[in-house]
Design an enzyme around this catalytic site. Structure first.
Site, PDB file in Angstrom:
ATOM      1  N   GLY A  17     -12.522  44.082  49.532  1.00  0.00           N
ATOM      2  CA  GLY A  17     -12.052  45.021  48.898  1.00  0.00           C
ATOM      3  C   GLY A  17     -12.033  46.653  49.554  1.00  0.00           C
ATOM      4  CG  ASP A  19      -6.529  45.052  52.318  1.00  0.00           C
ATOM      5  OD1 ASP A  19      -6.732  45.977  52.853  1.00  0.00           O
ATOM      6  OD2 ASP A  19      -6.331  44.209  52.848  1.00  0.00           O
ATOM      7  CD  GLU A  83     -17.151  35.705  48.876  1.00  0.00           C
ATOM      8  OE1 GLU A  83     -17.895  36.646  48.251  1.00  0.00           O
ATOM      9  OE2 GLU A  83     -15.086  35.751  48.799  1.00  0.00           O
TER      10      GLU A  83
END
Length: 252
Positions: A17, A19, A83
């Site tokens: 998030g 970036d 992830e």
């Protein structure tokens, strides 16, 4: 945040998030949705811990395509790295498509963990007792960097990615689904079988897997296990095999 309760998605969007949350990823997500591509956005990429939740694992597993936005600080997030490991696991075990997007970074820096990626991984090794986990993250970064994807140097990337996802992955899959469903309904009617919608849909899913498997086997055999079919390949053999398989399957 999108609900994960037994839902299926066209695309799972993974990113860090800090970036790209309010810039590139926001624009990409909006464009994917505008193109009718059902996209799961991981709570704007906010890291909440070191282990991804079961709900998030389910969302990844229930997606046809994963888009991984690799940016400067991606590797600083253990959440994003976990992830990525799960996404690549689904690529190997479920045939999920994985598309990397290199946002203002060089793919070779990701592949070889150089620059900011290298510095971040060294910090992980110093701060974590589990060195094996860090190596798994390194291997995942190398693997995803070797995949075909997009680079942010492409000025039309926000428009090109949804188009590419739809044409190359979703359109073919949906066309195959419609063909398989129509074929099964036709055979059910011809043979006087009960047209239970749930049964037909279940057989449709099985038939798609069967046909894809037959296509892969036919391609491999005809090409001497080459990725591309040879001149001696016999495409007409597939329909005959498909017909015999369907007839046997309908009798189950």
């Amino acid at each position: 945040m999108a609900s994960t309760s037994s839902r299926f998605y066209d695309v799972f969007l993974s990113f860090i998030g800090v970036d790209t949350r309010d810039s590139f990823t926001a624009h990409l997500h909006r464009q994917l949705c505008r193109n009718g591509i059902n996209t799961f956005l991981d709570d704007e990429g906010l890291e909440r811990g070191q282990v991804i939740t079961p709900a998030l694992v389910t969302a990844i597993e229930n997606s046809k395509v994963s888009i991984v936005v690799l940016s400067e600080n991606f590797a600083s997030s253990r959440w994003c790295l976990e992830e990525l490991v799960k996404i690549l696991e689904c690529r190997r075990t479920k045939g999920q498509r994985v598309i990397p997007i290199f946002y203002n970074i060089d793919p070779s820096d990701v592949r070889n963990q150089r620059g900011k990626f290298g510095e971040t991984m060294v910090k992980h090794e110093k701060n974590l007792a589990n060195r094996e986990r860090v190596q798994i993250w390194r291997d995942a970064l190398t693997e995803v960097a070797d995949l075909s994807g997009w680079h942010s140097r492409n000025k039309n990337i926000v428009e090109d990615v949804p188009w590419g996802v739809h044409v190359n992955f979703l359109k073919a899959e949906r066309s195959l689904h419609r063909w398989a469903l129509e074929d099964l309904q036709r055979i059910h009617a011809a043979e006087g079988l009960a047209a239970d919608e749930k049964v037909v849909e279940w057989k449709c899913m099985f038939l798609k897997m069967l046909v894809i498997g037959c296509m892969l086997i036919t391609q491999m055999v005809s090409s001497g296990f080459s990725p591309l079919p040879s001149k001696e390949s016999k495409p007409n053999e597939l329909p005959n095999f498909h017909s015999r398989s369907v007839s046997a399957f309908l009798k189950l």
